[in-house]
Enzyme design. Structure first.
Site, PDB file in Angstrom:
ATOM      1  N   LYS A  88       0.818  -1.223   0.000  1.00 11.80           N
ATOM      2  CA  LYS A  88       0.000   0.000   0.000  1.00 11.80           C
ATOM      3  C   LYS A  88       0.848   1.267   0.000  1.00 11.80           C
ATOM      4  O   LYS A  88       0.442   2.296  -0.528  1.00 11.80           O
ATOM      5  CB  LYS A  88      -0.959  -0.021   1.177  1.00 11.80           C
ATOM      6  CG  LYS A  88      -2.019  -1.096   0.990  1.00 11.80           C
ATOM      7  CD  LYS A  88      -3.266  -0.808   1.779  1.00 11.80           C
ATOM      8  CE  LYS A  88      -4.408  -1.712   1.342  1.00 11.80           C
ATOM      9  NZ  LYS A  88      -4.206  -3.116   1.724  1.00 11.80           N
ATOM     10  N   GLU A 110     -10.019   6.431   3.124  1.00 12.34           N
ATOM     11  CA  GLU A 110     -10.896   5.459   3.776  1.00 12.34           C
ATOM     12  C   GLU A 110     -10.015   4.300   4.200  1.00 12.34           C
ATOM     13  O   GLU A 110      -8.959   4.073   3.612  1.00 12.34           O
ATOM     14  CB  GLU A 110     -11.963   4.961   2.798  1.00 12.34           C
ATOM     15  CG  GLU A 110     -11.480   3.915   1.774  1.00 12.34           C
ATOM     16  CD  GLU A 110     -10.490   4.443   0.748  1.00 12.34           C
ATOM     17  OE1 GLU A 110     -10.489   5.669   0.515  1.00 12.34           O
ATOM     18  OE2 GLU A 110      -9.702   3.638   0.199  1.00 12.34           O
ATOM     19  N   SER A 371       1.928  -9.851  -0.865  1.00 10.96           N
ATOM     20  CA  SER A 371       1.521  -8.445  -0.730  1.00 10.96           C
ATOM     21  C   SER A 371       1.813  -7.840   0.637  1.00 10.96           C
ATOM     22  O   SER A 371       1.972  -6.625   0.754  1.00 10.96           O
ATOM     23  CB  SER A 371       0.030  -8.318  -1.047  1.00 10.96           C
ATOM     24  OG  SER A 371      -0.730  -9.183  -0.221  1.00 10.96           O
TER      25      SER A 371
HETATM   26  C1  LIG Z   1      -5.014  -4.140   1.342  1.00 11.08           C
HETATM   27  C2  LIG Z   1      -4.289  -5.385   1.127  1.00 11.08           C
HETATM   28  C3  LIG Z   1      -4.590  -6.260   0.054  1.00 11.08           C
HETATM   29  C4  LIG Z   1      -5.738  -6.066  -0.887  1.00 11.08           C
HETATM   30  O1  LIG Z   1      -5.707  -4.902  -1.657  1.00 11.08           O
HETATM   31  P1  LIG Z   1      -5.470  -4.912  -3.228  1.00 11.08           P
HETATM   32  O2  LIG Z   1      -5.848  -3.534  -3.634  1.00 11.08           O
HETATM   33  O3  LIG Z   1      -6.345  -5.952  -3.821  1.00 11.08           O
HETATM   34  O4  LIG Z   1      -4.040  -5.208  -3.450  1.00 11.08           O
HETATM   35  C5  LIG Z   1      -3.814  -7.390  -0.121  1.00 11.08           C
HETATM   36  N1  LIG Z   1      -2.791  -7.672   0.718  1.00 11.08           N
HETATM   37  C6  LIG Z   1      -2.479  -6.866   1.757  1.00 11.08           C
HETATM   38  C7  LIG Z   1      -1.334  -7.247   2.638  1.00 11.08           C
HETATM   39  C8  LIG Z   1      -3.200  -5.697   1.997  1.00 11.08           C
HETATM   40  O5  LIG Z   1      -2.880  -4.924   3.037  1.00 11.08           O
END
Ligand SMILES: *Cc1c(COP(=O)(O)O)cnc(C)c1O
Length: 385
Positions: A88, A110, A371
């Site tokens: 993010k 948000e 992610s």
């Molecule tokens: C917010 C988040 C996501 C999902 O958001 P996307 O916009 O689909 O990437 C995935 N993994 C983590 C660790 C997150 O914090």
């Protein structure tokens, strides 16, 4: 995976379904972004922040022991190693820098579980901006630690008491609040959703994941591109950024959704938060609340470009249950010494299932975006294990 076409569309999806005052504000964001993205000075400053503050480039890690057990060659793009612990920060630093360039002094955001709120509060502090974060009352109760982190970083957290008091309502409230504040505030959306230019702009800010991985993969394996590129999908920003680096290759693209939040796999066409895309709906077309053990996958829809990639058949969208995701997280912890975020564990769970079910031929090369890190989910793991 380039720019949207006329009227901010990816195929039939996207657009700018908003009141006139917000349409005007979105036009200004689009114009500023187009100009900034062409400016090597802006790109250079952003690359500097990503390197100095966020810890880029992130490594590409071969998951050796797990690969051997699965009979494939799995590589992890380590967004869990960025500052604040997920991808993010890539988007938020880009938007915060753009806000500064536009002369805006405040970020509005948000947040659901608080991850995007914490990233926004972090970028605001770094660049000397104010931050106001809208968060559902129910999420505030569930995520007290992240609420405190945002406040410690100097952000104001505004409880949202309408509707289901979760992310969907926080997003609506943040957009309403932006209406009166567009002259001094920038609305910093956390995924590839919302009115044009957000789905495109957020993808461009996340493209660094895919571009870096492409170079790293080519350096690692002479064959150049992986057979398969996999990422989890909430709104779809880490997947969009990853896919963008490989869209022009032969790599198969797979987005993995939570079974209870499968906008791309099970949604129907609708309009929410200023954008036409695929959303979970009941028989009357009312948006149905998403349900997932991973807070970041708890969005009832998916970004418009994913809807378009699905229609084109360029990307495939699959689902994974809570139980599969938790199992995959434990497996990664014990084979590779990495505790993943529950969101990322969904992507891994599908890789494990596909390798076991023969969907992935032996020896396939797989690039998976990890992610985020699992620190934020330790309480959930502790309850279940
Ligand atoms: C917010 C988040 C996501 C999902 O958001 P996307 O916009 O689909 O990437 C995935 N993994 C983590 C660790 C997150 O914090």
């Amino acid at each position: 995976m380039g720019e949207p076409g006329a009227r901010g569309r990816f195929g039939d999806y996207g657009g700018r379904y908003a009141p006139e005052s917000l349409v005007q504000a979105c036009r200004e964001v689009e114009e500023a972004f187009r100009e900034a993205w062409r400016d090597p000075g802006f790109r250079g400053t952003l690359a500097g922040l990503l390197a100095e503050h966020a810890g880029r480039p992130t490594p590409l890690t071969p998951a050796r022991r797990l690969s051997e057990a699965l009979g494939v060659r799995l590589y992890l793009k380590r967004e869990d190693l960025t500052h604040t612990g997920s991808h993010k920060i890539n988007n938020v630093l880009g938007q915060a820098l753009l806000a500064t360039r536009m002369g805006r002094r405040r970020l509005i955001a948000e947040t659901g579980a608080g991850q995007h709120g914490v990233a926004t509060a972090t970028a605001a502090a770094l660049l000397g901006l104010d931050a106001t974060v809208f968060m559902g009352e129910r999420d505030i109760e569930r995520q007290s630690l992240n609420v405190f982190r945002m406040r410690m970083l100097g952000a104001e957290v505004v409880p949202v008491t309408s509707g289901s008091r979760t992310l969907k309502d926080a997003t609506s409230e943040a957009m309403r609040h932006w209406v009166g504040m567009t002259a001094d505030s920038h609305y910093c959306i956390g995924s590839v959703i919302g009115p044009d230019p957000y789905p495109w702009m957020v993808k461009e800010f996340q493209r660094v994941i895919g571009d870096e991985a492409r170079g790293q993969f080519a350096a690692e394996l002479r064959t150049g591109v992986p057979d398969l590129v996999v990422a989890c999908v909430g709104g779809g920003s880490n997947a969009a950024g990853t896919f963008a680096g490989f869209a022009d290759t032969t790599a198969r693209l797979v987005g993995v959704e939570a079974a209870g939040g499968a906008g791309a796999a099970r949604g129907r066409v609708g309009v929410l938060h200023g954008c036409r895309s695929l959303f979970l709906q009941d028989g009357d077309g009312q948006i149905v609340e998403a349900r997932s053990i991973a807070a970041g996958l708890d969005y009832p829809g998916v970004g418009p470009e994913h809807a378009h990639l699905r229609d084109l058949g360029r990307a495939r969208y699959v689902t994974v249950t809570d139980e599969e995701a938790v199992g995959a997280a434990v497996r990664l912890a014990r084979t590779e010494g990495i505790v993943p975020a529950l969101e990322s564990a969904h992507a891994l769970a599908w890789v494990i299932r596909a390798a076991g079910g023969g969907e992935l031929p032996a020896g396939s090369t797989v690039l998976m975006t990890l992610s985020g890190r699992g620190d934020k989910d330790v309480a959930t793991f502790k309850e279940l294990l």
